[in-house]
Design an enzyme around this catalytic site. Sequence first.
Site: not given
Lengths: 323, 323
Positions: A139, A66-67, A210, A64, A62
Amino acid sequence: MNITFLGTSSGAPTRQRNVSATAIHPETGRGWVLVDCGEATQHQLQRTRLSPLKLKAILITHIHGDHCYGLPGLLASCQLNGRTEPLVLVGPASVWAYLQAVIKHTELRIEYPLEFVEVSSQLALELDECGVTATRLSHRVECWAYRLDERQVPTGLDTERLQREGVPPSPVYGRLQKGERVTLDDGRELNGEDYAVPAYAARSLVVGGDNDRPDLLAGACEGVHALVHEATYTEPVLQKVGPEPQHSSALRVAQFAQSQSIPALILTHFSPRYRKVPRRSGDASLEDLRSEALSQYQGDLFLAEDFDTFCIGRDGRVQRLEP
Amino acid sequence: MNITFLGTSSGAPTRQRNVSATAIHPETGRGWVLVDCGEATQHQLQRTRLSPLKLKAILITHIHGDHCYGLPGLLASCQLNGRTEPLVLVGPASVWAYLQAVIKHTELRIEYPLEFVEVSSQLALELDECGVTATRLSHRVECWAYRLDERQVPTGLDTERLQREGVPPSPVYGRLQKGERVTLDDGRELNGEDYAVPAYAARSLVVGGDNDRPDLLAGACEGVHALVHEATYTEPVLQKVGPEPQHSSALRVAQFAQSQSIPALILTHFSPRYRKVPRRSGDASLEDLRSEALSQYQGDLFLAEDFDTFCIGRDGRVQRLEP
């Protein structure tokens, strides 16, 4: 089939844990696959034997940060280091839009072939060493889990059948394994190809993004040897934080894995509050996550640390390898 | 006034050097300024005493990834770690466009005040501890150098003048330093404010971005204590690579610093080919850059390593601090 964790923290890096990235690589060290690419994934790779030049595909769960904030830098360094091999990028359409925007605004040149495949429940990507399918998760943004199924399992000989048919072990076995036709002393003619079976059951695993609904993975986890899933919080902390971040607790993931009889569960993506060595007694600890999961799950449970490598052996058992 | 190097490699990180980021911080450890923010700058910061929550301003020299791919992650972690203080971002318009695109595509939430100031030759940014001005450089994309001039130099007493005027050292000095009015034994009335001078000369330095024309910094470097400039190559390698990347050689930067009598020159942004410990004799080495610079420059020369901290002392001398 090996799994190396390059980042096991959720949201922000800590001194011990980087943000999400997981490498799936065959024992041979040839082409490998990356699931997610948080910032500094290329830096983490420099501390392993995995070469970005041998990376075959990046699967993003996804959008976000941090990914995926490590994606532009990793791709840029591949270019600077002379990559010419094609690279496949799989993810939601937003990942491609993000990357294209970064490429445009920062005048990033990528001259090797970079192919984007938009993830969907119809995904059926065939890489040399594995096939990749995807399952939609729950998510705050579109998020996916990837299942990797091993391909190119070597051929073995069905020795059980041969013995059942009264052919005892002898040099004949070797000739049959090569696929030759053999005439036995009793006159029977055997074709090696008829006795060819996979040397072992193809290995498979699911790596989730997530997700606050592990049950969505019931179908995807059928017959897998391992599930890698986020366990951002313990259940009491999840209750306190509330449902808005849409993450899972160790409890919920463990309940799911137990209900599906998944033989090995590897938890990751821990909130930075869970420290391996708590500063004060009473502080949140990784052991809180572990004991919560163990209360529900009887399979092989692991909590991933950065640079941990797990091997799914030919017998299907998951083991943490010595560093 | 301290300078901590968080990244000293050009283009891609190496195991020893991260990509560009330089922290300028007062001795007090209060508010500090970051020049450039390559990928994993927030990770490097975790290995220093500099807190992202005390960061006052980020000055980006240009839009290339090795100077700005760490920006989204650093800003995101400030949010996650509860920052509420305003943050100033200075750079070319492309930096703001890039950041806005990343914010939009990755659904990044930044709730603390983030103010963008487009860099120009008219820039006159006043932070508490320093003033910031900018000079346009010559590179493949719009690129700038930043000059930082110390503010809030404490007030000292002009003891030389007092002694010239026949006022010998006595407790009177202390009262004058507090700004009091004093009547001397001989009847003279002195006003402390008339004898107030800066305790030392305000410190200043210039931190350049990528640039193939050091001479453009002639005006900006007037009276500075130190110049931080890229020296991506030695001159022979620059000749071989050709002018297209628009970088400087150690030779050219050193010639410039010598011509301007800049007292200290700190080189950085080295091509990964220059290793501190070459693998084989004959391989490119950092010493090649050093000896080239020393052939032209008689001031205090330093080649920056990641995590080096340099202090510009109150006497204006630049020293590398012990780790």
